[in-house]
Design a protein around this motif. Sequence first.
Motif, PDB file in Angstrom:
ATOM      1  N   LEU A  59      42.751  73.161 -52.068  1.00 46.99           N
ATOM      2  CA  LEU A  59      41.812  73.705 -53.054  1.00 46.99           C
ATOM      3  C   LEU A  59      41.269  72.612 -53.975  1.00 46.99           C
ATOM      4  N   VAL A  60      42.137  71.732 -54.433  1.00 56.12           N
ATOM      5  CA  VAL A  60      41.700  70.640 -55.303  1.00 56.12           C
ATOM      6  C   VAL A  60      40.733  69.732 -54.554  1.00 56.12           C
ATOM      7  N   LEU A  61      41.062  69.419 -53.313  1.00 58.13           N
ATOM      8  CA  LEU A  61      40.174  68.559 -52.532  1.00 58.13           C
ATOM      9  C   LEU A  61      38.822  69.217 -52.305  1.00 58.13           C
ATOM     10  N   TRP A  62      38.844  70.514 -52.066  1.00 54.11           N
ATOM     11  CA  TRP A  62      37.571  71.205 -51.863  1.00 54.11           C
ATOM     12  C   TRP A  62      36.741  71.159 -53.145  1.00 54.11           C
ATOM     13  N   SER A  63      37.389  71.325 -54.291  1.00 58.73           N
ATOM     14  CA  SER A  63      36.640  71.291 -55.549  1.00 58.73           C
ATOM     15  C   SER A  63      36.057  69.901 -55.804  1.00 58.73           C
ATOM     16  N   LEU A  64      36.743  68.867 -55.351  1.00 56.52           N
ATOM     17  CA  LEU A  64      36.251  67.496 -55.534  1.00 56.52           C
ATOM     18  C   LEU A  64      35.189  67.097 -54.516  1.00 56.52           C
ATOM     19  N   HIS A  65      35.410  67.465 -53.257  1.00 49.49           N
ATOM     20  CA  HIS A  65      34.570  66.915 -52.188  1.00 49.49           C
ATOM     21  C   HIS A  65      33.950  67.947 -51.258  1.00 49.49           C
ATOM     22  N   GLY A  66      34.026  69.215 -51.605  1.00 51.46           N
ATOM     23  CA  GLY A  66      33.477  70.251 -50.738  1.00 51.46           C
ATOM     24  C   GLY A  66      31.997  70.104 -50.465  1.00 51.46           C
ATOM     25  N   HIS A  67      31.269  69.492 -51.390  1.00 49.29           N
ATOM     26  CA  HIS A  67      29.826  69.329 -51.207  1.00 49.29           C
ATOM     27  C   HIS A  67      29.470  68.364 -50.066  1.00 49.29           C
ATOM     28  N   PHE A  68      30.445  67.628 -49.557  1.00 45.42           N
ATOM     29  CA  PHE A  68      30.183  66.710 -48.451  1.00 45.42           C
ATOM     30  C   PHE A  68      30.328  67.375 -47.080  1.00 45.42           C
ATOM     31  N   PHE A  69      30.792  68.616 -47.055  1.00 46.24           N
ATOM     32  CA  PHE A  69      31.148  69.250 -45.796  1.00 46.24           C
ATOM     33  C   PHE A  69      30.380  70.532 -45.529  1.00 46.24           C
ATOM     34  N   SER A  70      30.050  70.727 -44.264  1.00 40.55           N
ATOM     35  CA  SER A  70      29.715  72.051 -43.770  1.00 40.55           C
ATOM     36  C   SER A  70      31.040  72.635 -43.292  1.00 40.55           C
ATOM     37  N   VAL A  71      31.072  73.911 -42.995  1.00 38.92           N
ATOM     38  CA  VAL A  71      32.296  74.530 -42.495  1.00 38.92           C
ATOM     39  C   VAL A  71      32.743  73.836 -41.209  1.00 38.92           C
ATOM     40  N   ARG A  72      31.811  73.611 -40.308  1.00 40.11           N
ATOM     41  CA  ARG A  72      32.124  72.966 -39.026  1.00 40.11           C
ATOM     42  C   ARG A  72      32.668  71.554 -39.235  1.00 40.11           C
ATOM     43  N   LYS A  73      32.010  70.800 -40.089  1.00 40.05           N
ATOM     44  CA  LYS A  73      32.443  69.419 -40.314  1.00 40.05           C
ATOM     45  C   LYS A  73      33.810  69.379 -40.981  1.00 40.05           C
ATOM     46  N   TYR A  74      34.074  70.277 -41.929  1.00 40.80           N
ATOM     47  CA  TYR A  74      35.376  70.316 -42.597  1.00 40.80           C
ATOM     48  C   TYR A  74      36.492  70.535 -41.577  1.00 40.80           C
ATOM     49  N   TRP A  75      36.332  71.549 -40.742  1.00 42.72           N
ATOM     50  CA  TRP A  75      37.367  71.854 -39.744  1.00 42.72           C
ATOM     51  C   TRP A  75      37.486  70.752 -38.707  1.00 42.72           C
ATOM     52  N   LEU A  79      40.891  68.624 -38.243  1.00 42.33           N
ATOM     53  CA  LEU A  79      41.558  68.539 -36.936  1.00 42.33           C
ATOM     54  C   LEU A  79      41.671  67.094 -36.455  1.00 42.33           C
ATOM     55  N   LEU A  80      40.607  66.311 -36.623  1.00 42.19           N
ATOM     56  CA  LEU A  80      40.651  64.895 -36.225  1.00 42.19           C
ATOM     57  C   LEU A  80      41.710  64.134 -37.018  1.00 42.19           C
ATOM     58  N   LEU A  81      41.748  64.349 -38.324  1.00 42.33           N
ATOM     59  CA  LEU A  81      42.742  63.669 -39.153  1.00 42.33           C
ATOM     60  C   LEU A  81      44.153  64.106 -38.786  1.00 42.33           C
ATOM     61  N   SER A  82      44.332  65.387 -38.544  1.00 38.30           N
ATOM     62  CA  SER A  82      45.655  65.891 -38.162  1.00 38.30           C
ATOM     63  C   SER A  82      46.108  65.272 -36.848  1.00 38.30           C
ATOM     64  N   PHE A  83      45.223  65.234 -35.877  1.00 40.99           N
ATOM     65  CA  PHE A  83      45.584  64.643 -34.590  1.00 40.99           C
ATOM     66  C   PHE A  83      45.851  63.144 -34.737  1.00 40.99           C
ATOM     67  N   GLY A  84      45.032  62.465 -35.538  1.00 43.93           N
ATOM     68  CA  GLY A  84      45.238  61.035 -35.770  1.00 43.93           C
ATOM     69  C   GLY A  84      46.580  60.749 -36.435  1.00 43.93           C
ATOM     70  N   VAL A  85      46.922  61.543 -37.444  1.00 37.34           N
ATOM     71  CA  VAL A  85      48.212  61.368 -38.111  1.00 37.34           C
ATOM     72  C   VAL A  85      49.344  61.660 -37.132  1.00 37.34           C
ATOM     73  N   GLY A  86      49.194  62.707 -36.332  1.00 34.12           N
ATOM     74  CA  GLY A  86      50.211  63.026 -35.331  1.00 34.12           C
ATOM     75  C   GLY A  86      50.422  61.889 -34.343  1.00 34.12           C
ATOM     76  N   LEU A  87      49.319  61.313 -33.860  1.00 34.64           N
ATOM     77  CA  LEU A  87      49.422  60.175 -32.931  1.00 34.64           C
ATOM     78  C   LEU A  87      50.122  58.984 -33.592  1.00 34.64           C
TER      79      LEU A  87
END
Length: 184
Positions: A59-75, A79-87
Motif C-alpha cells: 500500500l505504501v509503495l502504491w501511494s508513492l509510485h502507483g502513478h508509474f504503473f498500469s494494472v498490467r505493468k504493475y502485475w 511477477l518479474l521481480l518475484s521470479f528474479g528474486v527467486g532465481l
Amino acid sequence: MLSVWPLIALCTLLMVIDAAGPLSFQRPAIAEGQWYRLLTGHFLHSNWPHLGMNMAGALVLWSLHGHFFSVRKYWLYLLLLSFGVGLCLYGFSPNISLYVGLSGSLHGLIAYGAMKDIRSGEKTGYLIIVGVIAKVAYEQIVGASSDVEALIDSRVAIEAHLFGLLCGLGLALLEWRGIKKPEA
C-alpha cells in the motif's frame, strides 16, 4: 488506479491453500523440477502479521509510485521481480532452503519506483534510493531485526531484500535502455 485488494486476496488465499507447503520456495523441490516455486513462494507468508506487513508495504509503495504503473505493468513487474528474486535465492543463497514472503519483491518495487522518480525529475527518488540502499546494507552487516523475526515467526531473509533491490535497479536500467530520447 490500481487497487491492492486483489494482491491482498491472492496472498491470503495462497496462505490458506499452502497450509501443507505445496507452493512455497523449497530448495529440494525446486531441484527436483518444481520451478514454479521460484515464483509462488513470494505470495505465501509465515503468518498473518507477516502478510499484514507485506500488504502494508504494498500500500505504501502504491501511494508513492502507483502513478508509474498500469494494472498490467504493475502485475508484470511484480511477477518479474518475484521470479528474479527467486532465481537469485536459488542460485546465490544455498543456505536458504525454505522461503515465503513478498518483501524481496517489494524492495525491488521500491528501487524501481525510486529510479522512476529520479528519471522523471522528482527529487524524492534520491532520498528513497539512498534510504533503501542504506537499509539493505545495514541488514547485510548487522542482520535482521529480532523483533520482526519474532513477529513473523520466521527468519527474515535479508538476502531476498538485497536481491530485490538489485533486480529492481536492473529492471529500471533495462527499461531506460529501451527508451530512446527523441532527436532534437
